[in-house]
Design a protein around this motif. Structure first.
Motif, PDB file in Angstrom:
ATOM      1  N   ALA A  11      36.796 -70.509 -36.636  1.00  0.00           N
ATOM      2  CA  ALA A  11      36.451 -70.813 -35.234  1.00  0.00           C
ATOM      3  C   ALA A  11      36.864 -69.847 -34.328  1.00  0.00           C
ATOM      4  CB  ALA A  11      37.755 -72.123 -34.823  1.00  0.00           C
ATOM      5  N   GLN A  12      37.705 -68.838 -34.840  1.00  0.00           N
ATOM      6  CA  GLN A  12      37.901 -67.635 -33.946  1.00  0.00           C
ATOM      7  C   GLN A  12      36.661 -66.809 -33.786  1.00  0.00           C
ATOM      8  OE1 GLN A  12      40.078 -67.227 -31.692  1.00  0.00           O
ATOM      9  NE2 GLN A  12      42.018 -66.977 -32.689  1.00  0.00           N
ATOM     10  N   VAL A  13      35.946 -66.756 -34.480  1.00  0.00           N
ATOM     11  CA  VAL A  13      34.521 -65.947 -34.705  1.00  0.00           C
ATOM     12  C   VAL A  13      33.634 -66.851 -33.992  1.00  0.00           C
ATOM     13  CG1 VAL A  13      32.756 -65.040 -36.482  1.00  0.00           C
ATOM     14  CG2 VAL A  13      35.308 -64.937 -37.208  1.00  0.00           C
ATOM     15  N   GLN A  14      33.599 -68.105 -34.146  1.00  0.00           N
ATOM     16  CA  GLN A  14      32.642 -68.700 -33.328  1.00  0.00           C
ATOM     17  C   GLN A  14      33.068 -68.710 -31.945  1.00  0.00           C
ATOM     18  OE1 GLN A  14      32.525 -72.771 -34.663  1.00  0.00           O
ATOM     19  NE2 GLN A  14      31.177 -73.556 -33.223  1.00  0.00           N
ATOM     20  N   LEU A  15      34.416 -68.580 -31.351  1.00  0.00           N
ATOM     21  CA  LEU A  15      34.817 -68.506 -30.147  1.00  0.00           C
ATOM     22  C   LEU A  15      34.359 -67.028 -29.560  1.00  0.00           C
ATOM     23  CD1 LEU A  15      35.715 -69.266 -27.539  1.00  0.00           C
ATOM     24  CD2 LEU A  15      38.185 -68.788 -28.452  1.00  0.00           C
ATOM     25  N   TYR A  16      34.336 -65.906 -30.373  1.00  0.00           N
ATOM     26  CA  TYR A  16      33.793 -64.562 -30.226  1.00  0.00           C
ATOM     27  C   TYR A  16      32.217 -64.695 -30.013  1.00  0.00           C
ATOM     28  CZ  TYR A  16      38.043 -61.788 -30.427  1.00  0.00           C
ATOM     29  OH  TYR A  16      39.205 -60.971 -30.556  1.00  0.00           O
TER      30      TYR A  16
ATOM     31  N   ALA B 226      29.229 -72.877 -28.948  1.00  0.00           N
ATOM     32  CA  ALA B 226      30.651 -73.752 -28.872  1.00  0.00           C
ATOM     33  C   ALA B 226      30.743 -75.185 -29.577  1.00  0.00           C
ATOM     34  CB  ALA B 226      30.831 -73.534 -27.175  1.00  0.00           C
ATOM     35  N   ARG B 227      29.594 -75.506 -29.931  1.00  0.00           N
ATOM     36  CA  ARG B 227      29.482 -76.891 -30.378  1.00  0.00           C
ATOM     37  C   ARG B 227      30.492 -76.932 -31.773  1.00  0.00           C
ATOM     38  NH1 ARG B 227      25.049 -79.914 -28.757  1.00  0.00           N
ATOM     39  NH2 ARG B 227      23.380 -78.542 -27.813  1.00  0.00           N
TER      40      ARG B 227
ATOM     41  N   ASP C 166      36.043 -69.419 -21.648  1.00  0.00           N
ATOM     42  CA  ASP C 166      34.813 -68.917 -22.154  1.00  0.00           C
ATOM     43  C   ASP C 166      33.677 -70.057 -21.841  1.00  0.00           C
ATOM     44  OD1 ASP C 166      36.098 -66.424 -22.852  1.00  0.00           O
ATOM     45  OD2 ASP C 166      35.574 -66.727 -25.050  1.00  0.00           O
ATOM     46  N   LEU C 167      34.172 -71.228 -21.983  1.00  0.00           N
ATOM     47  CA  LEU C 167      33.129 -72.373 -21.690  1.00  0.00           C
ATOM     48  C   LEU C 167      32.885 -72.463 -20.210  1.00  0.00           C
ATOM     49  CD1 LEU C 167      34.346 -75.200 -24.032  1.00  0.00           C
ATOM     50  CD2 LEU C 167      32.245 -73.902 -24.179  1.00  0.00           C
ATOM     51  N   ALA C 168      33.983 -72.257 -19.333  1.00  0.00           N
ATOM     52  CA  ALA C 168      33.996 -72.132 -18.001  1.00  0.00           C
ATOM     53  C   ALA C 168      32.669 -71.120 -17.445  1.00  0.00           C
ATOM     54  CB  ALA C 168      35.243 -72.050 -17.202  1.00  0.00           C
ATOM     55  N   ARG C 169      32.969 -69.899 -18.088  1.00  0.00           N
ATOM     56  CA  ARG C 169      32.025 -68.941 -17.823  1.00  0.00           C
ATOM     57  C   ARG C 169      30.707 -69.258 -18.057  1.00  0.00           C
ATOM     58  NH1 ARG C 169      34.935 -63.263 -19.477  1.00  0.00           N
ATOM     59  NH2 ARG C 169      36.191 -62.850 -17.650  1.00  0.00           N
TER      60      ARG C 169
END
Length: 183
Positions: free
Chosen positions: A73-78, A96-97, A116-119
């Motif tokens: 999940a951390q890698v996906q967020l990056y 982000a899915r 990050d989603l807001a951006r």
């Protein structure tokens, strides 16, 4: 992140889980930096390598020496951040899915998910979703909204450009609280 440092870590043979975890974290950081520097090919190559590297790690949070936490999940967020930095909001949102706040161990990381989603939503010209993500970030970790100038700037732009939205009224109230103002 310095690519020479990544090469030096790789040269150790990456015998332990901790070494592989640190390398994966370095790859993520380097990918994000490359994205910030508009190095599309480098950023995508590095985040792809990080995605492959995290698959070889145990399926749990690793805290080598208490320094880093790296999970799929951390890698996906990056990856979300890399695509946002490269100006590709559609791929950021697609990346982000499946991410959920519960996948992140700290309020700061949960807040970062939302910022990050807001951006990405803002870049994608979706003000309602942007406001919702900013408010979610504030609920998780208030300083993600109030203490980061770039994120606060998005909130202020949103308030200025879309004053009629219900979440912009709530954002205005949050940003006008004396304890949430930056100095």
């Amino acid at each position: 992140m310095n690519l020479a440092a990544i090469s030096a870590v790789e040269a150790t043979g990456l015998v332990t889980v901790e070494q592989r975890t640190v390398l994966t974290q370095m790859l993520c950081s380097a990918a994000y930096s490359a994205g910030q520097g508009a190095d599309r090919d480098g950023a995508l190559e590095l985040i792809g390598t990080a995605e492959r590297a995290v698959r070889d790690l145990p399926d749990r949070a690793i805290r080598p020496g208490g320094v880093a936490v790296i999970t799929p999940a951390q890698v996906q967020l990056y990856k979300v951040g890399v695509h946002w930095a490269l100006g590709d909001s559609a791929r950021a949102l697609d990346s982000a899915r499946g991410l959920r706040p519960a996948q992140f161990p700290t309020p700061e990381r949960r807040g970062r998910l939302h910022t990050d989603l807001a951006r990405a939503w803002w870049q994608h010209d979706r003000p309602e979703q942007t406001g919702a993500a900013l408010l979610a970030a504030h609920r998780e970790a208030p300083t993600e909204l109030t203490g980061r100038p770039a994120i606060r700037g998005i909130a202020l732009d949103l308030i200025d450009r879309h004053p009629q939205l219900s979440n912009t009224r709530e954002l205005r109230a949050v940003l006008n609280r004396p304890d949430d103002r930056t100095t």
